[in-house]
Each structure stands twice: as C-alpha cells, then as structure tokens.
Write a protein that holds these residues in place. Structure first.
Motif, mmCIF file in Angstrom:
data_model
loop_
_atom_site.group_PDB
_atom_site.id
_atom_site.type_symbol
_atom_site.label_atom_id
_atom_site.label_comp_id
_atom_site.label_asym_id
_atom_site.label_seq_id
_atom_site.Cartn_x
_atom_site.Cartn_y
_atom_site.Cartn_z
ATOM 1 N N THR A 133 -8.985 14.470 29.185
ATOM 2 C CA THR A 133 -9.077 14.730 30.623
ATOM 3 C C THR A 133 -8.107 15.827 31.048
ATOM 4 N N LEU A 134 -6.876 15.716 30.556
ATOM 5 C CA LEU A 134 -5.885 16.741 30.860
ATOM 6 C C LEU A 134 -6.314 18.092 30.306
ATOM 7 N N SER A 135 -6.848 18.083 29.096
ATOM 8 C CA SER A 135 -7.317 19.319 28.476
ATOM 9 C C SER A 135 -8.408 19.975 29.321
ATOM 10 N N ASN A 136 -9.342 19.161 29.814
ATOM 11 C CA ASN A 136 -10.429 19.705 30.632
ATOM 12 C C ASN A 136 -9.907 20.284 31.948
ATOM 13 N N LYS A 137 -8.896 19.633 32.514
ATOM 14 C CA LYS A 137 -8.323 20.138 33.764
ATOM 15 C C LYS A 137 -7.725 21.531 33.574
ATOM 16 N N TRP A 138 -7.012 21.704 32.471
ATOM 17 C CA TRP A 138 -6.411 23.011 32.213
ATOM 18 C C TRP A 138 -7.464 24.055 31.870
ATOM 19 N N LEU A 139 -8.517 23.625 31.183
ATOM 20 C CA LEU A 139 -9.594 24.559 30.860
ATOM 21 C C LEU A 139 -10.286 25.042 32.129
ATOM 22 N N LEU A 140 -10.549 24.116 33.046
ATOM 23 C CA LEU A 140 -11.170 24.494 34.318
ATOM 24 C C LEU A 140 -10.255 25.413 35.124
ATOM 25 N N LYS A 141 -8.958 25.134 35.063
ATOM 26 C CA LYS A 141 -7.995 25.986 35.766
ATOM 27 C C LYS A 141 -8.013 27.397 35.187
ATOM 28 N N ALA A 142 -8.110 27.482 33.855
ATOM 29 C CA ALA A 142 -8.169 28.794 33.212
ATOM 30 C C ALA A 142 -9.441 29.543 33.599
ATOM 31 N N ILE A 143 -10.551 28.830 33.668
ATOM 32 C CA ILE A 143 -11.823 29.461 34.059
ATOM 33 C C ILE A 143 -11.741 29.979 35.489
ATOM 34 N N ASP A 144 -11.153 29.174 36.383
ATOM 35 C CA ASP A 144 -10.969 29.617 37.772
ATOM 36 C C ASP A 144 -10.070 30.845 37.834
ATOM 37 N N SER A 145 -9.026 30.832 37.017
ATOM 38 C CA SER A 145 -8.099 31.974 36.993
ATOM 39 C C SER A 145 -8.802 33.231 36.497
ATOM 40 N N LEU A 146 -9.648 33.060 35.487
ATOM 41 C CA LEU A 146 -10.398 34.204 34.957
ATOM 42 C C LEU A 146 -11.350 34.765 35.994
#
Length: 224
Positions: A197-210
């Motif tokens: 879950t934590l991993s997915n949160k950071w992945l989504l944050k990275a996608i938003d940042s991109l």
C-alpha cells in the motif's frame, strides 16, 4: 568505487555545513534569516513510521541535518544541497539492489531517499527566498561558503552547479526530477519490504509529479 565516492562526499559535506551554520549566524544578525516550516506531508510521516526501527537503531546516522541550511540565502549552498541529495539517492539505489531477506538495507535505502527529499525541499525554499532577499553585504558569508572540499566531485550531470542555481527555471527542473527519483526509489524499497500500500502511494505520487513536471517544463510552455 562510485558508491564509495558518494559516501565520502556525504561525510565531507558535513564539514562545509559547519561553515554554513556560521554564515547563517551572520545572516541572522543582519536580519536575513529565512523561516522554514517543517515538512508535514502525511506520506512522509507514514514512511518514517515504517522505518522507525531503523531510526531507533541508528540514532546518529547522519553527520549533518538539512536544517543547517535554513538560515542562509547564499546560492552556493543550494547547489551543494542538491549534490547531497544526489549522493543520498545514489546510495539508496545501491542498497535497493540487494537480494538479502534482511529488511535493514531497504530501510536504510528509504532513509537515504527521505534525506534527499528534505535537502531538495530546503533548497527549493531557499532558492525562492533568494529572489526576495538582498544578497548585498554577504561577501564574508560567501567566502566562508566556498570552502567545499575539493574531493567533492559528485555534481549534477546536466549542468554546472553554479549555473544551475543562477538559472531559476533550470534549478526548479532539477529539483522536480530529483523528487521523482526519490519517490520511485521509496516505492521500490517499500515494495521489497512488503508494504504494498505504501509502495503504491509513492508510485502514484511519482506519477503525479511526472505529470506536473511534463506540463511545467514542456518545450514552449510559458509560466504564468
């Protein structure tokens, strides 16, 4: 060998930060101190909770703190802050390559990524403040801040550090790119620790940042 260079760089920068602390005192006496709020990102708090056992067993893991840069508006401090962030990132990547079932390397990797994020955040805030604060009268501080050890060869690859800081748009771009790198790194390390879950949160944050980075820095894009 490159990993060793990054470790040495982090140690050597501690010496330079002592000079920046002294320069910060000069800035305070001149009424030029910069207020910087603590990072209240709930995702960072959650991530720190996940690696709390690592923090407890390594209470003095870093010889310096990003807060050392809070009170200086000297531009040379900013390029060094991003160099430190780059070194933290490189060490995090190396630790994440391991195949050990031991959790500590991945917790340590996350810690490096979080340290990088904090240095980037502080650098961004100080860069913004430097546009508003007068730099005159800081010649003494400037001389103190230039004593970065010659052994520090870890520089931003795409542009010289001083040129990058002078160019506000390029500086923000480098910060944004570094942020995405840390976010992806934390996502990978968290997954290796079993925190999906934590991993997915950071992945989504990275996608938003991109997505934000793409819209802000696309060729021909003009900022309001």
């Amino acid at each position: 060998a490159k990993v060793d260079n990054h470790s040495i760089a982090l140690d050597l920068f501690g010496e330079s930060f002592a000079a920046w602390e002294e320069a910060a005192n000069i800035a305070e006496l001149s009424g030029r101190s910069v207020e910087l709020e603590d990072n209240d990102d709930p995702l960072i708090r959650e991530t720190n909770d996940v690696i709390s056992s690592y923090h407890e067993s390594h209470p003095s893991k870093h010889p310096y703190d990003p807060k050392s840069l809070k009170n200086t508006t000297h531009l040379k401090a900013l390029s060094s802050a991003l160099q430190v962030a780059s070194s933290h990132h490189a060490l995090g990547v190396e630790l994440s390559k391991g195949t050990s079932e031991d959790s500590e390397p991945f917790e340590k990797a996350i810690d490096h990524y979080l340290q990088a994020l904090e240095f980037i955040r502080v650098a961004q805030c100080l860069r913004a403040a430097s546009d508003d604060l007068a730099m005159g009268g800081n010649n003494l501080a400037g001389r103190r801040l230039t004593v970065v050890p010659r052994q520090l060869t870890v520089l931003m690859a795409s542009v010289g550090p001083e040129d990058m800081v002078e160019n506000g748009e390029e500086f923000i771009k480098q910060c944004d790119l570094l942020n995405v790198q840390q976010q992806l790194g934390i996502s990978q390390a968290a997954l290796r620790l079993g925190h999906r879950t934590l991993s997915n949160k950071w992945l989504l944050k990275a996608i938003d940042s991109l997505d934000s980075l793409d819209s802000l820095h696309a060729p021909g894009t003009k900022k309001e």
